[in-house]
Design a protein around this motif. Structure first.
Motif, short mmCIF file in Angstrom:
data_model
loop_
_atom_site.label_atom_id
_atom_site.label_comp_id
_atom_site.label_asym_id
_atom_site.label_seq_id
_atom_site.Cartn_x
_atom_site.Cartn_y
_atom_site.Cartn_z
N LEU A 93 54.80 -32.76 15.68
CA LEU A 93 54.77 -33.62 14.50
C LEU A 93 55.45 -32.97 13.31
N ILE A 94 55.11 -31.72 13.04
CA ILE A 94 55.71 -31.01 11.91
C ILE A 94 57.21 -30.83 12.14
N LEU A 95 57.57 -30.45 13.36
CA LEU A 95 58.98 -30.22 13.68
C LEU A 95 59.83 -31.45 13.37
N PHE A 96 59.42 -32.59 13.91
CA PHE A 96 60.28 -33.76 13.77
C PHE A 96 60.11 -34.48 12.45
N ALA A 97 59.02 -34.21 11.72
CA ALA A 97 58.96 -34.67 10.34
C ALA A 97 60.03 -33.96 9.52
N ALA A 98 60.15 -32.65 9.71
CA ALA A 98 61.18 -31.88 9.02
C ALA A 98 62.58 -32.32 9.45
N VAL A 99 62.74 -32.63 10.74
CA VAL A 99 64.03 -33.11 11.24
C VAL A 99 64.43 -34.40 10.52
N GLN A 100 63.53 -35.36 10.47
CA GLN A 100 63.85 -36.66 9.86
C GLN A 100 64.19 -36.50 8.38
N SER A 102 65.25 -33.84 6.71
CA SER A 102 66.51 -33.12 6.48
C SER A 102 67.71 -33.99 6.84
N MET A 103 67.64 -34.73 7.96
CA MET A 103 68.76 -35.57 8.36
C MET A 103 68.99 -36.72 7.40
N MET A 104 67.92 -37.35 6.96
CA MET A 104 68.09 -38.48 6.06
C MET A 104 68.58 -38.04 4.68
N VAL A 105 68.10 -36.89 4.21
CA VAL A 105 68.58 -36.37 2.92
C VAL A 105 70.06 -36.03 2.99
N ILE A 106 70.46 -35.34 4.05
CA ILE A 106 71.87 -34.97 4.20
C ILE A 106 72.74 -36.21 4.35
N LEU A 147 56.94 -22.13 9.41
CA LEU A 147 57.88 -21.76 10.47
C LEU A 147 58.42 -22.99 11.19
N MET A 148 57.53 -23.95 11.51
CA MET A 148 57.99 -25.15 12.22
C MET A 148 58.84 -26.03 11.31
N ALA A 149 58.56 -26.05 10.02
CA ALA A 149 59.40 -26.81 9.09
C ALA A 149 60.80 -26.22 9.02
N ILE A 150 60.89 -24.89 9.00
CA ILE A 150 62.20 -24.23 9.02
C ILE A 150 62.94 -24.58 10.31
N SER A 151 62.21 -24.55 11.43
CA SER A 151 62.80 -24.91 12.72
C SER A 151 63.32 -26.34 12.70
N GLY A 152 62.54 -27.26 12.14
CA GLY A 152 62.95 -28.66 12.08
C GLY A 152 64.18 -28.88 11.21
N CYS A 153 64.25 -28.21 10.07
CA CYS A 153 65.43 -28.34 9.20
C CYS A 153 66.68 -27.81 9.90
N ALA A 154 66.54 -26.70 10.61
CA ALA A 154 67.67 -26.15 11.35
C ALA A 154 68.12 -27.11 12.45
N TRP A 155 67.16 -27.72 13.14
CA TRP A 155 67.52 -28.67 14.19
C TRP A 155 68.16 -29.93 13.61
N THR A 238 74.20 -43.70 15.03
CA THR A 238 74.34 -43.31 13.64
C THR A 238 73.36 -42.19 13.35
N SER A 239 73.53 -41.53 12.21
CA SER A 239 72.62 -40.45 11.83
C SER A 239 71.20 -40.97 11.67
N THR A 240 71.06 -42.20 11.12
CA THR A 240 69.74 -42.78 10.95
C THR A 240 69.09 -43.07 12.29
N HIS A 241 69.87 -43.65 13.22
CA HIS A 241 69.33 -43.91 14.55
C HIS A 241 68.88 -42.62 15.22
#
Length: 293
Positions: A93-100, A102-106, A147-155, A238-241
């Motif tokens: 949950l933490i990992l992919f919250a950070a992924v979403q 970071s991707m949406m902001v970028i 740590l997991m948030a950092i991992s998610g942003c990197a992913w 797309t990036s959003t998808h």
């Protein structure tokens, strides 16, 4: 297939690194990361040999990038150390919250705007995501969360770079190969820290046959092949998808925890999964805006 591979990484990593008062981890996080990345590089190298590139295969600088390899390494290291402190569902949950995020902001910075239906779908998916974590999961370790948030942003950054890939197998393969010098530096650093005994016990080397096997499965199948498939899939998203689709991973990982780690399934997990999938359906069905360049 790629999303199932992502969830499998969470399950395999947690199986290898979990510990209780009665049991010790099967492997330490640095060794798990090293075996995972090395095995992934080896499997992808063999696949590249079986499927030669249509262009110049001798010029590896045209495959992947040092920046992508660095993000891949950061993701893998932080992921392993975080799962020492988090359970399967919470970590995913933490990992992919950070992924979403970071991707949406970028993507927003790059000029990609959401349509109304995409915006509603994204909010709905996040609502289901939040419903999954808040009622049934206890507050996670702060260190594990960071740590997991950092991992998610990197992913998230690694995923956005993958949208530019024209040869997913070769780009993924060379990204993995470029992480190997960083793996050697990490192992050397952990060894030195262990010698001088300035780290916590979880940083020391722990190896067992089952732990090594789990790391090999994570690296060769769930990471190496799974990430190549993800780079292939990104060409049609797309990036959003891509961001919202990854919200299915915590649900899949939670189900994996039920099957392989003895976790119990709950009604709120089923409800949250339905909400998440409904949100994803809205995002997928929405017509993305055309961006003028």
């Amino acid at each position: 297939m790629a999303l199932v591979a992502f969830a499998a990484n969470s399950v395999l990593c947690r199986m290898a690194l979990s510990s209780t008062q009665q049991t010790t981890p099967l492997i330490d996080p640095s060794s798990f990361t090293a075996i995972r990345l090395t095995t992934g590089a080896l499997v992808l190298w063999l696949l590249m040999l079986l499927r030669p590139s249509k262009t110049d295969t001798n010029n590896s600088t045209r495959r992947g990038s040092l920046f992508a390899a660095g993000l891949l390494f950061i993701y893998a290291v932080a992921f392993s150390y975080a799962y020492v402190l988090l359970d399967t569902a919470t970590g995913a949950l933490i990992l992919f919250a950070a992924v979403q995020i970071s991707m949406m902001v970028i993507s927003h910075i790059q000029g990609q705007r959401l349509t109304l239906l995409e915006f509603i779908g994204a909010l709905l998916a996040f609502a289901g995501f939040g419903y999954l974590v808040l009622p049934g999961v206890s507050a996670p370790s702060l260190t594990g969360l960071v740590l997991m948030a950092i991992s998610g942003c990197a992913w998230g950054g690694y995923t956005l770079l993958g949208k530019q890939s024209r040869q997913p197998l070769f780009d993924t393969g060379y990204n993995f190969i470029r992480t190997l010098p960083l793996v050697m530096v990490m192992i050397g650093a952990v060894w030195l820290l262990s010698v001088f005994a300035v780290t916590e016990p979880m940083s020391h080397f722990i190896l067992s046959p089952l732990g090594i096997l789990l790391a090999i499965l994570s690296g060769g199948a769930a990471s190496g092949v799974g990430y190549a498939l993800w780079y292939q899939a990104l060409r049609g998203l797309t990036s959003t998808h891509a961001a919202v689709l990854q919200l299915t991973v915590p649900v899949i990982a939670a189900l994996g925890g039920v099957l392989f780690l003895g976790e119990t399934i709950s009604i709120h997990l089923s409800i949250s999964a339905c909400i998440i999938f409904l949100g994803i359906a809205l995002v997928i069905l929405a017509k993305p805006k055309q961006i003028k360049i």
